[in-house]
Design an enzyme around this catalytic site. Structure first.
Site, short mmCIF file in Angstrom:
data_model
loop_
_atom_site.label_atom_id
_atom_site.label_comp_id
_atom_site.label_asym_id
_atom_site.label_seq_id
_atom_site.Cartn_x
_atom_site.Cartn_y
_atom_site.Cartn_z
CD GLU A 94 -3.04 0.87 0.11
OE1 GLU A 94 -2.40 1.44 -0.79
OE2 GLU A 94 -4.25 1.02 0.23
CG ASP A 95 -0.94 4.69 -1.69
OD1 ASP A 95 -1.67 4.04 -0.92
OD2 ASP A 95 -1.39 5.47 -2.55
NE ARG A 160 -2.04 8.41 -9.81
CZ ARG A 160 -2.80 7.96 -8.81
NH1 ARG A 160 -2.23 7.51 -7.71
NH2 ARG A 160 -4.11 7.93 -8.89
#
Ligand code: IMP
Ligand code: MG
Length: 172
Positions: A94-95, A160
């Site tokens: 996960e980020d 991003r």
């Protein structure tokens, strides 16, 4: 244009990710490593982590959408691109863990396919925002309650590609 401030620079990120990779390498000495990258936010972290694990890893993808702007929305499984995970040792990448809702939904979903183990590795953890209790097995950095962008994380699909972890400074 948003005012973006650096929170964690590229060098610090890379060093910490290397340390986590070594930890995983040790913990999975006798096991196959199957990384599940949660698209899109975890893509940079997954690549950097995988590059630093000094044994074979398999990488697969799931796409979950849970955010619209900065407001938490309903969690949607947009695409399940996984091969069979039955009897596999899985590490979900996960980020960031924020409210905990995404993983609280995803882990039971994955468990239905009977993997032999599941661990969670997150680059960032924002414990102050938790709504449902969730603890990751590997955490890169704990962050305060700011809206984070960069290194895969977005604000309305932007930012991003920033090579560092930043936050949006509110001008009020
Ligand atoms: P949770 O379900 O609230 O734990 O949120 C998890 C997901 O929300 C993460 O995988 C991110 O995609 C997104 N998210 C949470 N906090 C932030 C943030 O500060 N910046 C960008 N995305 C975020
Ligand atoms: Mg995400």
């Amino acid at each position: 244009m948003d005012n973006i401030k650096v929170l964690i620079d590229e060098k610090t990120l890379k060093q910490r990710i290397k340390d986590i990779a070594k930890e995983i390498e040790k913990d999975y000495k006798d096991k196959e490593i199957n990384l599940i990258c949660i698209l899109k936010g975890s893509i940079f972290f997954t690549c950097e982590l995988a590059k630093n694990i000094n044994k074979n890893v398999k990488i697969d993808f799931l796409r979950i959408a849970s955010y619209d702007g900065t407001d938490s929305n309903k969690i949607k499984l947009v695409a399940d691109l996984l091969p069979s995970i039955k009897d596999k040792d899985i590490i979900v990448i996960e980020d960031i863990i924020d409210t905990g809702k995404t993983l609280n939904y995803l882990i039971p979903y994955l468990k239905k396919s009977n993997p032999s183990s599941i661990k969670v590795c997150t680059l960032l953890d924002k414990p102050s925002r938790r709504i449902v209790d969730f603890k990751a097995d590997y955490v890169g950095f704990e962050v305060e309650d700011k809206f984070i962008v960069g290194y895969g994380l977005d604000y309305n699909q932007n930012y991003r590609n920033l090579p560092f972890i930043g936050y949006i400074e509110k001008n009020d």
